[in-house]
Write a protein that holds these residues in place. Structure first.
Motif, mmCIF file in Angstrom:
data_model
loop_
_atom_site.group_PDB
_atom_site.id
_atom_site.type_symbol
_atom_site.label_atom_id
_atom_site.label_comp_id
_atom_site.label_asym_id
_atom_site.label_seq_id
_atom_site.Cartn_x
_atom_site.Cartn_y
_atom_site.Cartn_z
ATOM 1 N N ASP A 148 104.471 67.091 -15.343
ATOM 2 C CA ASP A 148 104.776 66.846 -13.934
ATOM 3 C C ASP A 148 104.434 65.400 -13.573
ATOM 4 O O ASP A 148 103.266 65.010 -13.556
ATOM 5 N N TYR A 149 105.461 64.586 -13.311
ATOM 6 C CA TYR A 149 105.238 63.213 -12.880
ATOM 7 C C TYR A 149 105.561 63.022 -11.398
ATOM 8 O O TYR A 149 105.627 61.887 -10.916
ATOM 9 N N LEU A 150 105.754 64.140 -10.674
ATOM 10 C CA LEU A 150 106.143 64.060 -9.273
ATOM 11 C C LEU A 150 105.040 64.473 -8.302
ATOM 12 O O LEU A 150 105.079 64.095 -7.134
ATOM 13 N N MET A 151 104.065 65.263 -8.746
ATOM 14 C CA MET A 151 103.022 65.742 -7.848
ATOM 15 C C MET A 151 102.189 64.570 -7.346
ATOM 16 O O MET A 151 101.634 63.805 -8.134
ATOM 17 N N ASP A 152 102.092 64.446 -6.023
ATOM 18 C CA ASP A 152 101.462 63.286 -5.397
ATOM 19 C C ASP A 152 99.974 63.524 -5.179
ATOM 20 O O ASP A 152 99.503 63.704 -4.061
ATOM 21 N N THR A 153 99.216 63.528 -6.269
ATOM 22 C CA THR A 153 97.765 63.618 -6.190
ATOM 23 C C THR A 153 97.159 62.556 -7.101
ATOM 24 O O THR A 153 97.810 62.083 -8.045
ATOM 25 N N PHE A 154 95.912 62.182 -6.812
ATOM 26 C CA PHE A 154 95.261 61.161 -7.622
ATOM 27 C C PHE A 154 95.116 61.621 -9.066
ATOM 28 O O PHE A 154 95.363 60.850 -10.004
ATOM 29 N N PHE A 188 96.728 61.210 -14.706
ATOM 30 C CA PHE A 188 97.216 61.829 -15.939
ATOM 31 C C PHE A 188 98.463 61.126 -16.444
ATOM 32 O O PHE A 188 98.583 60.847 -17.643
ATOM 33 N N VAL A 189 99.397 60.819 -15.550
ATOM 34 C CA VAL A 189 100.627 60.140 -15.951
ATOM 35 C C VAL A 189 100.301 58.772 -16.545
ATOM 36 O O VAL A 189 100.860 58.371 -17.576
ATOM 37 N N GLY A 190 99.377 58.036 -15.898
ATOM 38 C CA GLY A 190 99.007 56.726 -16.414
ATOM 39 C C GLY A 190 98.357 56.794 -17.789
ATOM 40 O O GLY A 190 98.657 55.984 -18.667
ATOM 41 N N VAL A 191 97.502 57.800 -17.985
ATOM 42 C CA VAL A 191 96.804 57.931 -19.270
ATOM 43 C C VAL A 191 97.762 58.371 -20.373
ATOM 44 O O VAL A 191 97.758 57.812 -21.480
ATOM 45 N N ILE A 192 98.601 59.365 -20.093
ATOM 46 C CA ILE A 192 99.522 59.835 -21.132
ATOM 47 C C ILE A 192 100.578 58.771 -21.430
ATOM 48 O O ILE A 192 101.046 58.654 -22.573
ATOM 49 N N PHE A 193 100.945 57.973 -20.431
ATOM 50 C CA PHE A 193 101.856 56.854 -20.662
ATOM 51 C C PHE A 193 101.229 55.874 -21.646
ATOM 52 O O PHE A 193 101.888 55.373 -22.574
ATOM 53 N N THR A 194 99.945 55.606 -21.474
ATOM 54 C CA THR A 194 99.249 54.664 -22.353
ATOM 55 C C THR A 194 99.118 55.206 -23.771
ATOM 56 O O THR A 194 99.429 54.520 -24.755
ATOM 57 N N ALA A 233 109.558 56.942 -20.251
ATOM 58 C CA ALA A 233 108.409 56.228 -19.715
ATOM 59 C C ALA A 233 108.715 55.651 -18.339
ATOM 60 O O ALA A 233 107.895 55.725 -17.414
ATOM 61 N N VAL A 234 109.905 55.074 -18.185
ATOM 62 C CA VAL A 234 110.291 54.490 -16.895
ATOM 63 C C VAL A 234 110.410 55.564 -15.821
ATOM 64 O O VAL A 234 109.916 55.400 -14.695
ATOM 65 N N VAL A 235 111.040 56.687 -16.155
ATOM 66 C CA VAL A 235 111.188 57.782 -15.192
ATOM 67 C C VAL A 235 109.819 58.302 -14.759
ATOM 68 O O VAL A 235 109.574 58.545 -13.568
ATOM 69 N N ALA A 236 108.901 58.473 -15.715
ATOM 70 C CA ALA A 236 107.571 58.986 -15.380
ATOM 71 C C ALA A 236 106.821 58.022 -14.470
ATOM 72 O O ALA A 236 106.162 58.449 -13.506
ATOM 73 N N LEU A 237 106.917 56.736 -14.735
ATOM 74 C CA LEU A 237 106.218 55.756 -13.899
ATOM 75 C C LEU A 237 106.805 55.698 -12.499
ATOM 76 O O LEU A 237 106.069 55.579 -11.509
ATOM 77 N N ILE A 238 108.136 55.792 -12.398
ATOM 78 C CA ILE A 238 108.760 55.807 -11.077
ATOM 79 C C ILE A 238 108.328 57.050 -10.312
ATOM 80 O O ILE A 238 108.000 56.988 -9.122
ATOM 81 N N GLY A 239 108.320 58.192 -10.978
ATOM 82 C CA GLY A 239 107.934 59.431 -10.317
ATOM 83 C C GLY A 239 106.510 59.422 -9.833
ATOM 84 O O GLY A 239 106.190 59.961 -8.763
ATOM 85 N N ALA A 240 105.597 58.817 -10.596
ATOM 86 C CA ALA A 240 104.178 58.843 -10.246
ATOM 87 C C ALA A 240 103.776 57.715 -9.300
ATOM 88 O O ALA A 240 102.930 57.919 -8.419
ATOM 89 N N PHE A 241 104.394 56.541 -9.483
ATOM 90 C CA PHE A 241 103.922 55.377 -8.734
ATOM 91 C C PHE A 241 105.004 54.670 -7.924
ATOM 92 O O PHE A 241 104.694 53.721 -7.202
ATOM 93 N N GLN A 301 110.347 57.977 -5.468
ATOM 94 C CA GLN A 301 110.861 59.191 -6.100
ATOM 95 C C GLN A 301 112.302 59.492 -5.725
ATOM 96 O O GLN A 301 112.983 60.232 -6.441
ATOM 97 N N SER A 302 112.778 58.920 -4.651
ATOM 98 C CA SER A 302 114.169 59.168 -4.251
ATOM 99 C C SER A 302 115.155 58.600 -5.267
ATOM 100 O O SER A 302 116.334 58.981 -5.280
ATOM 101 N N LEU A 303 114.692 57.691 -6.119
ATOM 102 C CA LEU A 303 115.557 57.135 -7.152
ATOM 103 C C LEU A 303 115.827 58.137 -8.269
ATOM 104 O O LEU A 303 116.789 57.991 -9.018
ATOM 105 N N LEU A 304 114.982 59.153 -8.366
ATOM 106 C CA LEU A 304 115.076 60.109 -9.469
ATOM 107 C C LEU A 304 115.955 61.284 -9.069
ATOM 108 O O LEU A 304 115.485 62.293 -8.541
#
Length: 373
Positions: free
Chosen positions: A205-211, A216-222, A296-304, A307-310
């Motif tokens: 889940d890269y869309l849930m808006d919680t810290f 998690f998205v940032g760490v798994i991206f890395t 990777a790009v989709v996940a970063l857009i969704g998290a940070f 989101q309307s672009l997705l």
């Protein structure tokens, strides 16, 4: 939109609504008990035409058949042929293993596509995403191991040869490294797996808006993208640098000796084989970048990002690219390996491959891609 449609179960086998001119929203045919597992972002988008689902289903059938054939042959030939049972080829087998099992989950996607949505439910989604995470990250780290092996062998051919023990330890590390990023979201200890796009595929889940989720998205991206990508780029760039330095030294020495070249005919043949193998390495690196960068790009857009672009259609593109590369890897790796083609010819003569391996090709292949333990 009338919510009475939510009571329809996707596997009921009958859809009178298909003949209706009314356009449904995504998840119109999902039971209420399953809606809680779908990010609300996707629920506002209209369902695609049935032909889109059918085309994607047919595409994944093609992916499935190509992967089973290609990766199955690689695993079979490399594990049953004595000449190919080398330490370096253990990484090739592990990569084929990852790609093979990544595509074993495609029947879930195909089933969802032909039933137009979240037909396999939460359990099917979790299986799909868990297998995808394990095999996808595992394939990335295995590519990094292959890059290191080739770098060590070319830069230090006497001491850089891979041993079976070292290769086995590296492969075990790959799976130890990969496991947390699949188990944590599966158990929802950190992150979670949810459907995406047309609700026929699943990922973290890269869309849930919680810290916590953004972290998690940032760490798994890395760990799943930046680290293996950095290793791959570094080792292959060092290989290129080593070859360029070697060529420059040869030219300078030839100039001092007033000769055109220091290379003999055999050296020229060795160079040709090395260049061919280097091209394969660059191709694999490019395929890795092309397959996982969109995700990777989709996940970063969704998290940070915004989101309307997705849109659902946009997010299906990275889902297809990573599957396509899982199908291409065995053909790029194995079919470019002379000894693999010879063994394939011996085991399946009706393929009429007609491959021969000269001693030069054998030596170069063993030195650069399959160093003996």
């Amino acid at each position: 939109m009338a919510r009475s449609n939510l009571t329809m179960f996707p596997n009921a086998g009958k859809y009178d609504q298909f003949s209706s001119l009314e356009q449904h929203l995504l998840a119109w045919n999902v039971p209420p008990s399953e809606l809680i597992h779908i990010p609300s972002h996707w629920l506002s988008y209209p369902e695609p035409e049935a032909s889109i689902h059918i085309l994607l289903g047919l595409l994944y059938i093609a992916f499935f058949l190509m992967s089973m054939l290609g990766n199955g042959l690689v695993i079979w030939i490399f594990t049953t042929s004595k000449s190919l049972k080398t330490a370096s080829n253990m990484f090739v087998v592990n990569l084929a293993f990852c790609d093979f099992f990544m595509m074993l989950k495609t029947p879930i996607f195909i089933y969802n596509s032909f039933y137009r949505g979240f037909a396999s439910g939460h359990i099917g989604c979790q299986i799909f995403a868990f297998v995808g995470s394990m095999t996808g990250i595992g394939a990335g780290m295995t590519n990094a191991c292959i890059a290191y092996d080739r770098y060590a062998t070319i830069s230090n051919p006497l001491e850089g040869k891979m041993t079976r023990t070292k290769a086995l330890v590296m492969i075990l590390f790959v799976w130890f490294y990969t496991t947390p990023w699949a188990v944590l979201p599966l158990l929802e200890l950190w992150g979670r797996f949810v459907p995406e796009g047309y609700l026929t595929s699943c990922s973290f889940d890269y869309l849930m808006d919680t810290f916590d989720n953004r972290m998690f998205v940032g760490v798994i991206f890395t760990f799943s993208y930046v680290i293996p990508m950095s290793f791959i780029i570094y080792f292959y760039s060092q290989i290129v640098k080593h070859v360029m330095d070697h060529e420059r030294a040869l030219r300078e020495q030839a100039k001092k000796m007033n000769v055109d070249s220091l290379r003999s005919n055999q050296n020229m043949q060795n160079q040709s084989a090395e260049i061919r193998i280097a091209k394969v390495a660059v191709t694999i690196c490019f395929l890795f970048v092309a397959s996982w960068t969109p995700y990777a790009v989709v996940a970063l857009i969704g998290a940070f990002g915004d989101q309307s672009l997705l849109t659902p259609g946009l997010t299906m593109i990275p889902a297809c690219t990573c599957k396509a590369v899982a199908c291409l890897d065995p053909y790029v790796y194995a079919l470019s390996h002379p000894r693999f083609r010879v063994e394939l010819q011996n085991k399946l003569p009706w393929l009429a491959i007609k491959e021969t391996v000269t001693e030069t090709q054998s030596n170069v292949s063993n030195t650069t891609t399959a160093a003996q333990a």
